[in-house]
Design an enzyme around this catalytic site. Structure first.
Site, PDB file in Angstrom:
ATOM      1  CD  GLN A 113      -6.733  -0.042  11.188  1.00 47.23           C
ATOM      2  OE1 GLN A 113      -5.780   0.223  10.447  1.00 47.23           O
ATOM      3  NE2 GLN A 113      -7.740   0.773  11.396  1.00 47.23           N
ATOM      4  CE1 TYR A 124     -10.896  -0.518  10.506  1.00 51.67           C
ATOM      5  CE2 TYR A 124     -12.861  -1.570   9.607  1.00 51.67           C
ATOM      6  CZ  TYR A 124     -11.914  -0.563   9.576  1.00 51.67           C
ATOM      7  OH  TYR A 124     -11.976   0.393   8.590  1.00 51.67           O
ATOM      8  CB  THR A 181      -4.303   5.710   1.046  1.00 52.32           C
ATOM      9  OG1 THR A 181      -3.392   6.794   0.910  1.00 52.32           O
ATOM     10  CG2 THR A 181      -3.606   4.510   1.638  1.00 52.32           C
ATOM     11  CG  HIS A 193     -14.640   0.736  12.919  1.00 53.91           C
ATOM     12  ND1 HIS A 193     -15.333   1.807  13.444  1.00 53.91           N
ATOM     13  CD2 HIS A 193     -13.884   1.233  11.907  1.00 53.91           C
ATOM     14  CE1 HIS A 193     -15.019   2.904  12.750  1.00 53.91           C
ATOM     15  NE2 HIS A 193     -14.144   2.574  11.811  1.00 53.91           N
ATOM     16  CB  ALA A 231     -17.823   0.638   3.681  1.00 53.37           C
ATOM     17  CG  HIS A 243      -7.269   2.725  -0.700  1.00 54.74           C
ATOM     18  ND1 HIS A 243      -6.879   2.647   0.621  1.00 54.74           N
ATOM     19  CD2 HIS A 243      -6.580   1.757  -1.354  1.00 54.74           C
ATOM     20  CE1 HIS A 243      -5.980   1.670   0.753  1.00 54.74           C
ATOM     21  NE2 HIS A 243      -5.784   1.119  -0.422  1.00 54.74           N
ATOM     22  N   GLY A 290     -14.476   5.732   5.058  1.00 54.73           N
ATOM     23  CA  GLY A 290     -13.523   6.834   5.206  1.00 54.73           C
ATOM     24  C   GLY A 290     -13.440   7.310   6.634  1.00 54.73           C
ATOM     25  CD  GLU A 303      -2.818   1.090   2.451  1.00 59.52           C
ATOM     26  OE1 GLU A 303      -3.561   0.095   2.504  1.00 59.52           O
ATOM     27  OE2 GLU A 303      -2.869   2.023   3.286  1.00 59.52           O
TER      28      GLU A 303
HETATM   29  P1  FAD Z   1     -17.725   0.689   7.513  1.00 55.78           P
HETATM   30  O1  FAD Z   1     -17.648  -0.688   6.959  1.00 55.78           O
HETATM   31  O2  FAD Z   1     -18.875   1.534   7.089  1.00 55.78           O
HETATM   32  O3  FAD Z   1     -17.724   0.559   9.110  1.00 55.78           O
HETATM   33  C1  FAD Z   1     -17.570   1.739   9.921  1.00 55.78           C
HETATM   34  C2  FAD Z   1     -18.325   1.552  11.247  1.00 55.78           C
HETATM   35  O4  FAD Z   1     -19.736   1.539  10.988  1.00 55.78           O
HETATM   36  C3  FAD Z   1     -18.020   0.221  11.958  1.00 55.78           C
HETATM   37  O5  FAD Z   1     -18.055   0.475  13.337  1.00 55.78           O
HETATM   38  C4  FAD Z   1     -19.174  -0.678  11.532  1.00 55.78           C
HETATM   39  O6  FAD Z   1     -19.413  -1.702  12.500  1.00 55.78           O
HETATM   40  C5  FAD Z   1     -20.318   0.310  11.433  1.00 55.78           C
HETATM   41  N1  FAD Z   1     -21.317  -0.059  10.437  1.00 55.78           N
HETATM   42  C6  FAD Z   1     -21.067  -0.515   9.178  1.00 55.78           C
HETATM   43  N2  FAD Z   1     -22.221  -0.731   8.521  1.00 55.78           N
HETATM   44  C7  FAD Z   1     -23.223  -0.388   9.377  1.00 55.78           C
HETATM   45  C8  FAD Z   1     -24.641  -0.369   9.294  1.00 55.78           C
HETATM   46  N3  FAD Z   1     -25.257  -0.744   8.168  1.00 55.78           N
HETATM   47  N4  FAD Z   1     -25.345   0.069  10.370  1.00 55.78           N
HETATM   48  C9  FAD Z   1     -24.728   0.466  11.503  1.00 55.78           C
HETATM   49  N5  FAD Z   1     -23.373   0.463  11.649  1.00 55.78           N
HETATM   50  C10 FAD Z   1     -22.640   0.052  10.606  1.00 55.78           C
HETATM   51  N6  FAD Z   1      -9.594   5.721   5.152  1.00 55.78           N
HETATM   52  C11 FAD Z   1      -9.500   6.705   4.218  1.00 55.78           C
HETATM   53  O7  FAD Z   1     -10.065   7.793   4.415  1.00 55.78           O
HETATM   54  N7  FAD Z   1      -8.758   6.519   3.079  1.00 55.78           N
HETATM   55  C12 FAD Z   1      -8.119   5.347   2.804  1.00 55.78           C
HETATM   56  O8  FAD Z   1      -7.449   5.220   1.764  1.00 55.78           O
HETATM   57  C13 FAD Z   1      -8.209   4.289   3.755  1.00 55.78           C
HETATM   58  N8  FAD Z   1      -7.636   3.091   3.531  1.00 55.78           N
HETATM   59  C14 FAD Z   1      -7.841   2.055   4.410  1.00 55.78           C
HETATM   60  C15 FAD Z   1      -7.320   0.793   4.142  1.00 55.78           C
HETATM   61  C16 FAD Z   1      -7.526  -0.282   5.011  1.00 55.78           C
HETATM   62  C17 FAD Z   1      -6.972  -1.646   4.670  1.00 55.78           C
HETATM   63  C18 FAD Z   1      -8.262  -0.070   6.219  1.00 55.78           C
HETATM   64  C19 FAD Z   1      -8.470  -1.206   7.185  1.00 55.78           C
HETATM   65  C20 FAD Z   1      -8.775   1.185   6.510  1.00 55.78           C
HETATM   66  C21 FAD Z   1      -8.583   2.259   5.628  1.00 55.78           C
HETATM   67  N9  FAD Z   1      -9.114   3.522   5.874  1.00 55.78           N
HETATM   68  C22 FAD Z   1      -8.987   4.536   4.949  1.00 55.78           C
HETATM   69  C23 FAD Z   1      -9.771   3.811   7.152  1.00 55.78           C
HETATM   70  C24 FAD Z   1     -11.294   3.644   7.119  1.00 55.78           C
HETATM   71  O9  FAD Z   1     -11.876   4.557   6.221  1.00 55.78           O
HETATM   72  C25 FAD Z   1     -11.787   3.904   8.537  1.00 55.78           C
HETATM   73  O10 FAD Z   1     -11.376   2.881   9.391  1.00 55.78           O
HETATM   74  C26 FAD Z   1     -13.282   4.175   8.692  1.00 55.78           C
HETATM   75  O11 FAD Z   1     -13.488   4.640  10.038  1.00 55.78           O
HETATM   76  C27 FAD Z   1     -14.176   2.958   8.484  1.00 55.78           C
HETATM   77  O12 FAD Z   1     -14.225   2.583   7.172  1.00 55.78           O
HETATM   78  P2  FAD Z   1     -14.948   1.224   6.709  1.00 55.78           P
HETATM   79  O13 FAD Z   1     -14.929   1.223   5.265  1.00 55.78           O
HETATM   80  O14 FAD Z   1     -14.405   0.080   7.454  1.00 55.78           O
HETATM   81  O15 FAD Z   1     -16.443   1.555   7.245  1.00 55.78           O
END
Ligand code: FAD
Length: 287
Positions: free
Chosen positions: A174, A143, A47, A147, A123, A77, A108, A16
Site C-alpha cells: 500500500q 500494508y 487495477t 491493514h 486473498a 489485478h 478487494g 500501475e
Molecule cells: P487480505 O490479504 O485478505 O487481507 C484483508 C484483511 O483480512 C487484513 O486485515 C488481513 O489481516 C485479514 N486476513 C487475511 N487473511 C485472513 C485470515 N485467513 N483470517 C483472518 N483474517 C485474515 N482493491 C481492489 O478492489 N482492486 C484493485 O485493483 C486493488 N489493487 C490494489 C493494489 C495494491 C498494491 C494494494 C496494496 C491494494 C489494492 N487494492 C485493490 C485494495 C485491497 O483490495 C484492499 O486493501 C482490501 O481491503 C484488502 O485486500 P488484500 O488482498 O490485502 O486482503
C-alpha cells in the site's frame, strides 16, 4: 514472463494504471499508455474495481493490450470479494488466453452497496485457488502501516505469512508517505519468515482531494513535512503537483539507497507525473 524474474537482476520499477470510468471511452487509457510507452517500466499493472467501484470490466482487456500491443509485461489485478469460483475460472481462462502470466490476487475493497460473494473470504483463499488452476505468477498486497481492518500489526503479518505460504511469490505495498514504516515492516516480515521480494508502492500526491480520499480509505500516516507541504501549496495546483513529484522522488531515492527490491508507482493515469518521476529515478534503480 513472470515478473518475479525481474527481481533477480535489478531493483524493479513498475507502473500501475486503472481502467477509465464507465462513462469515459476506453481509448483514454490507450492515449495514456501511448505516452508511457517511451518509458521503460519493468511491468505495468491494471487495477480492477479499486475502491469497491464497478469499473472493472475493462481490466483484462487493458492488461492484454499492455502485453500484446505495447509489449510490456502486464499484471492483472483480481479482487475476489464479489466473485464466485466460476467467475474466477472464467477470468483465469481469459488471462491465460491473452498470454498474461501475472496476477495480483486481492480480497478487494468492500463496497457497502454490494453483498459480497462467499466463495472467497480472504486473498489467501484466492491465491490457493489460482495456484490450483494454473501456472501463474501470483502477487499479493501488503500494508506497512497494517491493514485498516486488522486487529494488530502482528495479526496482519501472521495473515500475510499465510497468504505468501499459499503461493504468493512477490508483494506490493500500500502507499506510505513515511519510509520508516516501510523499513520497520521489512524487518518484521523478515522475522516472520517471509522472504519474497517486496515492492514499495509510491503514490505521488498532487492534490488535496486525493489525500483526503487516501486517508479515509487506507488510514495512511501523514508526516509533518508532508502536511506542511500541502498547507503551503494547496491553492497553487502547479506548485502542488511539482511538490508532490519532488516528495515521491525523495522517498524513492532513500528507498533505492536502502536496497528496496522495487518501486511500484501509482501513476494515477497521469503520464506527465510518471515521466518526471521515471526520469529522476530510473538510473538509480538500474545502478
Ligand atoms: P487480505 O490479504 O485478505 O487481507 C484483508 C484483511 O483480512 C487484513 O486485515 C488481513 O489481516 C485479514 N486476513 C487475511 N487473511 C485472513 C485470515 N485467513 N483470517 C483472518 N483474517 C485474515 N482493491 C481492489 O478492489 N482492486 C484493485 O485493483 C486493488 N489493487 C490494489 C493494489 C495494491 C498494491 C494494494 C496494496 C491494494 C489494492 N487494492 C485493490 C485494495 C485491497 O483490495 C484492499 O486493501 C482490501 O481491503 C484488502 O485486500 P488484500 O488482498 O490485502 O486482503
Amino acid at each position: 514472463m513472470k515478473t518475479v524474474e525481474f527481481f533477480k537482476k535489478k531493483q524493479v520499477l513498475s507502473f500501475e494504471v486503472f481502467p477509465p470510468k464507465r462513462t469515459s471511452p476506453i481509448e483514454t487509457i490507450y492515449s495514456t499508455l501511448d505516452e508511457l510507452k517511451g518509458l521503460h517500466p519493468d511491468y505495468i499493472s491494471v487495477t480492477y474495481g479499486a475502491g469497491g467501484s464497478l469499473n472493472n470490466n475493462k481490466t483484462l482487456e487493458i492488461a492484454a493490450n499492455i502485453k500484446n500491443r505495447y509489449e510490456f509485461e502486464s499484471v492483472a489485478h483480481l479482487p475476489c470479494i464479489n466473485l464466485t469460483k466460476e467467475d474466477v475460472l472464467l477470468a483465469l481462462n481469459t488471462i491465460r488466453e491473452n498470454g498474461i502470466e501475472n496476477i495480483l490476487a486481492l480480497r478487494g475493497d468492500i463496497n457497502p452497496d454490494i453483498t459480497p460473494c462467499t466463495d472467497f473470504s480472504h486473498a489467501s483463499d484466492l491465491v490457493a485457488f489460482i495456484r490450483e488452476h494454473g501456472d501463474f505468477n501470483i502477487i499479493g498486497a501488503c500494508y506497512p502501516e497494517g491493514h485498516p481492518e486488522s486487529k494488530s500489526i502482528v495479526d496482519d503479518i501472521y495473515n500475510l505469512k499465510r497468504k505468501v505460504d499459499a503461493g504468493v511469490s512477490q508483494l506490493t505495498t500500500q502507499l506510505f508517505l513515511d519510509n520508516e514504516y516501510f523499513y520497520t515492516f521489512r524487518e518484521r516480515v523478515a522475522l516472520a519468515g517471509i522472504n519474497v521480494p517486496i515492492e514499495a508502492g509510491i503514490m505521488p500526491v498532487v492534490n488535496k482531494k486525493q489525500i483526503e480520499r487516501m486517508v479515509s480509505l487506507c488510514g495512511v500516516h501523514l508526516p509533518t513535512k508532508f502536511i506542511k507541504m500541502m498547507a503551503r501549496y494547496e491553492n497553487n495546483p502547479i506548485a502542488m503537483r511539482d511538490a508532490g513529484i519532488a516528495y515521491a522522488v525523495d522517498q524513492i531515492v532513500d528507498l533505492a539507497a536502502q536496497g528496496v527490491d522495487g518501486i511500484h508507482l501509482y501513476t494515477m493515469n497521469n503520464p506527465y507525473i510518471a515521466q518526471k518521476i521515471y526520469e529522476a529515478v530510473y538510473r538509480l534503480l538500474a545502478a
